[in-house]
Design a protein around this motif. Structure first.
Motif, PDB file in Angstrom:
ATOM      1  N   VAL A 127       0.858  -1.181   0.000  1.00  0.00           N
ATOM      2  CA  VAL A 127       0.000   0.000   0.000  1.00  0.00           C
ATOM      3  C   VAL A 127       0.895   1.233   0.000  1.00  0.00           C
ATOM      4  O   VAL A 127       1.868   1.311   0.759  1.00  0.00           O
ATOM      5  N   ASP A 128       0.573   2.190  -0.860  1.00  0.00           N
ATOM      6  CA  ASP A 128       1.294   3.458  -0.910  1.00  0.00           C
ATOM      7  C   ASP A 128       0.488   4.530  -0.175  1.00  0.00           C
ATOM      8  O   ASP A 128      -0.730   4.622  -0.348  1.00  0.00           O
ATOM      9  N   ILE A 129       1.185   5.327   0.616  1.00  0.00           N
ATOM     10  CA  ILE A 129       0.591   6.514   1.228  1.00  0.00           C
ATOM     11  C   ILE A 129       1.215   7.724   0.547  1.00  0.00           C
ATOM     12  O   ILE A 129       2.423   7.945   0.645  1.00  0.00           O
ATOM     13  N   ARG A 130       0.398   8.483  -0.151  1.00  0.00           N
ATOM     14  CA  ARG A 130       0.892   9.665  -0.853  1.00  0.00           C
ATOM     15  C   ARG A 130       0.579  10.922  -0.045  1.00  0.00           C
ATOM     16  O   ARG A 130      -0.560  11.181   0.314  1.00  0.00           O
ATOM     17  N   ILE A 131       1.627  11.707   0.242  1.00  0.00           N
ATOM     18  CA  ILE A 131       1.468  12.997   0.924  1.00  0.00           C
ATOM     19  C   ILE A 131       1.723  14.088  -0.108  1.00  0.00           C
ATOM     20  O   ILE A 131       2.776  14.107  -0.751  1.00  0.00           O
ATOM     21  N   THR A 132       0.769  14.998  -0.279  1.00  0.00           N
ATOM     22  CA  THR A 132       0.888  16.062  -1.266  1.00  0.00           C
ATOM     23  C   THR A 132       0.685  17.410  -0.588  1.00  0.00           C
ATOM     24  O   THR A 132      -0.269  17.583   0.170  1.00  0.00           O
ATOM     25  N   ALA A 133       1.589  18.339  -0.874  1.00  0.00           N
ATOM     26  CA  ALA A 133       1.517  19.672  -0.266  1.00  0.00           C
ATOM     27  C   ALA A 133       1.584  20.754  -1.325  1.00  0.00           C
ATOM     28  O   ALA A 133       2.373  20.665  -2.266  1.00  0.00           O
ATOM     29  N   LYS A 134       0.756  21.780  -1.163  1.00  0.00           N
ATOM     30  CA  LYS A 134       0.799  22.973  -2.000  1.00  0.00           C
ATOM     31  C   LYS A 134       1.366  24.106  -1.150  1.00  0.00           C
ATOM     32  O   LYS A 134       0.934  24.326  -0.028  1.00  0.00           O
ATOM     33  N   ALA A 135       2.324  24.844  -1.724  1.00  0.00           N
ATOM     34  CA  ALA A 135       2.937  25.931  -0.956  1.00  0.00           C
ATOM     35  C   ALA A 135       3.534  26.955  -1.905  1.00  0.00           C
ATOM     36  O   ALA A 135       3.677  26.714  -3.105  1.00  0.00           O
ATOM     37  N   ALA A 136       3.894  28.093  -1.326  1.00  0.00           N
ATOM     38  CA  ALA A 136       4.489  29.158  -2.125  1.00  0.00           C
ATOM     39  C   ALA A 136       5.930  28.855  -2.485  1.00  0.00           C
ATOM     40  O   ALA A 136       6.459  29.398  -3.459  1.00  0.00           O
ATOM     41  N   SER A 137       6.597  28.002  -1.714  1.00  0.00           N
ATOM     42  CA  SER A 137       8.000  27.678  -1.989  1.00  0.00           C
ATOM     43  C   SER A 137       8.241  26.191  -1.758  1.00  0.00           C
ATOM     44  O   SER A 137       7.484  25.523  -1.043  1.00  0.00           O
ATOM     45  N   GLU A 138       9.307  25.703  -2.367  1.00  0.00           N
ATOM     46  CA  GLU A 138       9.646  24.291  -2.213  1.00  0.00           C
ATOM     47  C   GLU A 138      10.005  23.961  -0.772  1.00  0.00           C
ATOM     48  O   GLU A 138       9.635  22.904  -0.252  1.00  0.00           O
ATOM     49  N   ASP A 139      10.714  24.873  -0.098  1.00  0.00           N
ATOM     50  CA  ASP A 139      11.098  24.630   1.296  1.00  0.00           C
ATOM     51  C   ASP A 139       9.869  24.475   2.183  1.00  0.00           C
ATOM     52  O   ASP A 139       9.816  23.595   3.057  1.00  0.00           O
ATOM     53  N   THR A 140       8.884  25.342   1.972  1.00  0.00           N
ATOM     54  CA  THR A 140       7.669  25.260   2.785  1.00  0.00           C
ATOM     55  C   THR A 140       6.932  23.959   2.516  1.00  0.00           C
ATOM     56  O   THR A 140       6.449  23.295   3.444  1.00  0.00           O
ATOM     57  N   ALA A 141       6.835  23.572   1.244  1.00  0.00           N
ATOM     58  CA  ALA A 141       6.166  22.315   0.896  1.00  0.00           C
ATOM     59  C   ALA A 141       6.881  21.127   1.516  1.00  0.00           C
ATOM     60  O   ALA A 141       6.245  20.200   2.043  1.00  0.00           O
ATOM     61  N   ASN A 142       8.214  21.136   1.471  1.00  0.00           N
ATOM     62  CA  ASN A 142       8.989  20.043   2.062  1.00  0.00           C
ATOM     63  C   ASN A 142       8.756  19.951   3.563  1.00  0.00           C
ATOM     64  O   ASN A 142       8.661  18.855   4.125  1.00  0.00           O
ATOM     65  N   THR A 143       8.668  21.099   4.222  1.00  0.00           N
ATOM     66  CA  THR A 143       8.421  21.110   5.668  1.00  0.00           C
ATOM     67  C   THR A 143       7.041  20.555   5.996  1.00  0.00           C
ATOM     68  O   THR A 143       6.872  19.768   6.939  1.00  0.00           O
ATOM     69  N   MET A 144       6.054  20.948   5.205  1.00  0.00           N
ATOM     70  CA  MET A 144       4.694  20.443   5.419  1.00  0.00           C
ATOM     71  C   MET A 144       4.646  18.929   5.271  1.00  0.00           C
ATOM     72  O   MET A 144       4.018  18.222   6.072  1.00  0.00           O
ATOM     73  N   ILE A 145       5.322  18.415   4.248  1.00  0.00           N
ATOM     74  CA  ILE A 145       5.350  16.977   4.020  1.00  0.00           C
ATOM     75  C   ILE A 145       6.102  16.266   5.145  1.00  0.00           C
ATOM     76  O   ILE A 145       5.663  15.231   5.667  1.00  0.00           O
ATOM     77  N   SER A 146       7.246  16.831   5.550  1.00  0.00           N
ATOM     78  CA  SER A 146       8.061  16.213   6.588  1.00  0.00           C
ATOM     79  C   SER A 146       7.315  16.120   7.915  1.00  0.00           C
ATOM     80  O   SER A 146       7.375  15.092   8.610  1.00  0.00           O
ATOM     81  N   ASP A 147       6.602  17.177   8.279  1.00  0.00           N
ATOM     82  CA  ASP A 147       5.865  17.176   9.550  1.00  0.00           C
ATOM     83  C   ASP A 147       4.789  16.093   9.551  1.00  0.00           C
ATOM     84  O   ASP A 147       4.598  15.381  10.551  1.00  0.00           O
ATOM     85  N   LEU A 148       4.088  15.945   8.423  1.00  0.00           N
ATOM     86  CA  LEU A 148       3.039  14.937   8.348  1.00  0.00           C
ATOM     87  C   LEU A 148       3.627  13.532   8.253  1.00  0.00           C
ATOM     88  O   LEU A 148       3.090  12.578   8.832  1.00  0.00           O
ATOM     89  N   GLU A 149       4.743  13.417   7.566  1.00  0.00           N
ATOM     90  CA  GLU A 149       5.412  12.116   7.478  1.00  0.00           C
ATOM     91  C   GLU A 149       5.817  11.624   8.862  1.00  0.00           C
ATOM     92  O   GLU A 149       5.703  10.429   9.170  1.00  0.00           O
ATOM     93  N   THR A 150       6.292  12.526   9.700  1.00  0.00           N
ATOM     94  CA  THR A 150       6.689  12.157  11.064  1.00  0.00           C
ATOM     95  C   THR A 150       5.511  11.551  11.822  1.00  0.00           C
ATOM     96  O   THR A 150       5.657  10.529  12.518  1.00  0.00           O
ATOM     97  N   ILE A 151       4.345  12.142  11.689  1.00  0.00           N
ATOM     98  CA  ILE A 151       3.158  11.628  12.364  1.00  0.00           C
ATOM     99  C   ILE A 151       2.798  10.239  11.838  1.00  0.00           C
ATOM    100  O   ILE A 151       2.489   9.320  12.609  1.00  0.00           O
TER     101      ILE A 151
END
Length: 385
Positions: free
Chosen positions: A218-242
């Motif tokens: 099973v794949d879990i896909r996390i997708t983030a929309k943001a104004a910058s790549e750094d912000t999107a990466n942070t959003m994904i990383s925080d949710l990935e941790t959970i």
């Protein structure tokens, strides 16, 4: 963020004669430039249906991109459909015709009057010259939206998308944002079980979480929309941790990582040679598993007993994986042996016959990985990157 739709044109796609790789490529491109892709459609070489589909898409989306149907034959109706959808007519461009003629001459190919059709472009469109092929493309603004028509040949389409279409879209739309995605892979856990564990996260709107089931994975896909790549990466990383806190070591990899690659990484520098004995599986299964510190041996199922119950004390870890398909179901018998350590597992799968062996392979690989990280290399942990 602007919205988009994709239309893949070609009866050969509907007949399953070729695989549509263009839509995948364009979807990734639009995602990386912050464009929301809401729909993709495949349609055959029918003028009326293509025209209707273009009109519908232009009423819904800011950007509509089509691929295919720009050739010189009767069953290449994209130009005419685009003209009708945008309430205009096609115009002959002598300069495009000359470019097409020169390309044919350079290739020592005969050119016919049919090729003149490729120099016809809807009136009012922005012409996209095609230096890597014979099918010029175009960008057609219409009632606040835009219709982009690209060739179906992947090499030409990709070149024109990068060289001409993306720069034009950047000039005309606010494409400063970005959409990023990361995929976490889980094996040997059912989709319904994972859904129970992260159901609340699937309710989120940004970032979003989605599940995609494959046989045994099973794949879990996390997708983030943001104004910058750094912000999107942070959003994904925080949710990935959970998600990792909830699923733990059931997550074996991310994005393009495969189970054989993960097992290779675990074993390549280990102190013990690992042996895997397979029975009943097709010869083309478990590709990429064998390596520097891991040996794969295939034996006939009737000879399996001697390996599951070795007569001598083992000096290195041994895995046996026996696959038994029947008309009703598939059965796998898994065994792990090592001095003072043993484990066995038996599972049955009643899914579609064409998916059973793939399920069995993934379940076996997951069993091997879990035994390695829990008993052979307990100090090893999944790389959370």
């Amino acid at each position: 963020m602007p919205t988009a739709e994709l239309i893949a044109i070609g009866t050969e796609l509907l007949l399953g004669e070729i695989v549509d790789t263009n839509t995948k490529y364009l979807a990734r491109q639009l995602r990386d430039y912050g464009v929301d892709l809401y729909r993709s459609t495949t349609v055959g070489d029918n003028l009326q249906r293509i025209t209707s589909l273009m009109q519908e898409a232009l009423n819904r989306a800011d950007i509509v991109i089509t691929t295919g149907g720009l050739g010189p034959t009767v069953d290449d109706p994209t130009r005419e459909a685009a003209a009708q959808a945008c309430n205009t007519h096609n115009e002959f461009h002598p300069e495009l015709w000359e470019q097409i003629r020169q390309r044919f001459l350079k290739r020592a190919m005969n050119i016919s009057d049919n090729n003149r059709k490729q120099a016809m472009i809807p009136a009012g469109a922005v012409v996209i010259e095609n230096p890597v092929g014979t099918a010029p493309s175009f960008i057609m603004p219409h009632n606040g939206s835009v219709l982009v028509c690209l060739p179906g040949v992947p090499r030409e389409m990709e070149y024109l998308m990068q060289a001409s279409v993306i720069p034009w879209l950047k000039d005309h739309y606010a494409m400063s944002g970005i959409i990023k995605a990361k995929v976490l892979h889980i094996a040997a856990v059912s989709e319904s079980k994972i859904d129970e564990m992260i159901a609340d996260l699937e309710e989120m709107t940004n970032p979003t979480v989605g599940l995609l089931a494959h046989p045994g994975i099973v794949d879990i896909r996390i997708t983030a929309k943001a104004a910058s790549e750094d912000t999107a990466n942070t959003m994904i990383s925080d949710l990935e941790t959970i998600i990792r806190q909830r699923l733990g070591t059931d997550i074996y990899g991310v994005d393009d990582e495969t189970l054989p690659q993960v097992i290779q990484k675990l074993t390549e520098n280990g102190p013990y040679p690992i042996k895997v004995i397979l029975g009943g599986f097709s010869a083309d299964t478990f590709k990429g598993l064998e390596g520097k510190n891991l040996l794969v041996e295939r034996v006939e199922p009737q000879n399996f007993t001697q390996f599951r119950n070795p007569a001598v004390r083992l000096t290195s870890p041994l895995f046996t994986c026996l696959y038994t398909p029947t008309p009703e179901l598939s059965r796998i018998e898994l065994n792990f042996s090592y001095p003072d350590l043993t484990d066995t597992m038996t599972r049955e799968y009643m899914g579609a016959p064409g998916l059973r062996e793939e399920w069995a392979v993934n379940f076996c690989l997951s069993f091997i990985r879990h035994q390695l990280i829990s008993k052979v290399y307990p100090e090893e942990k999944n790389d959370p990157s």
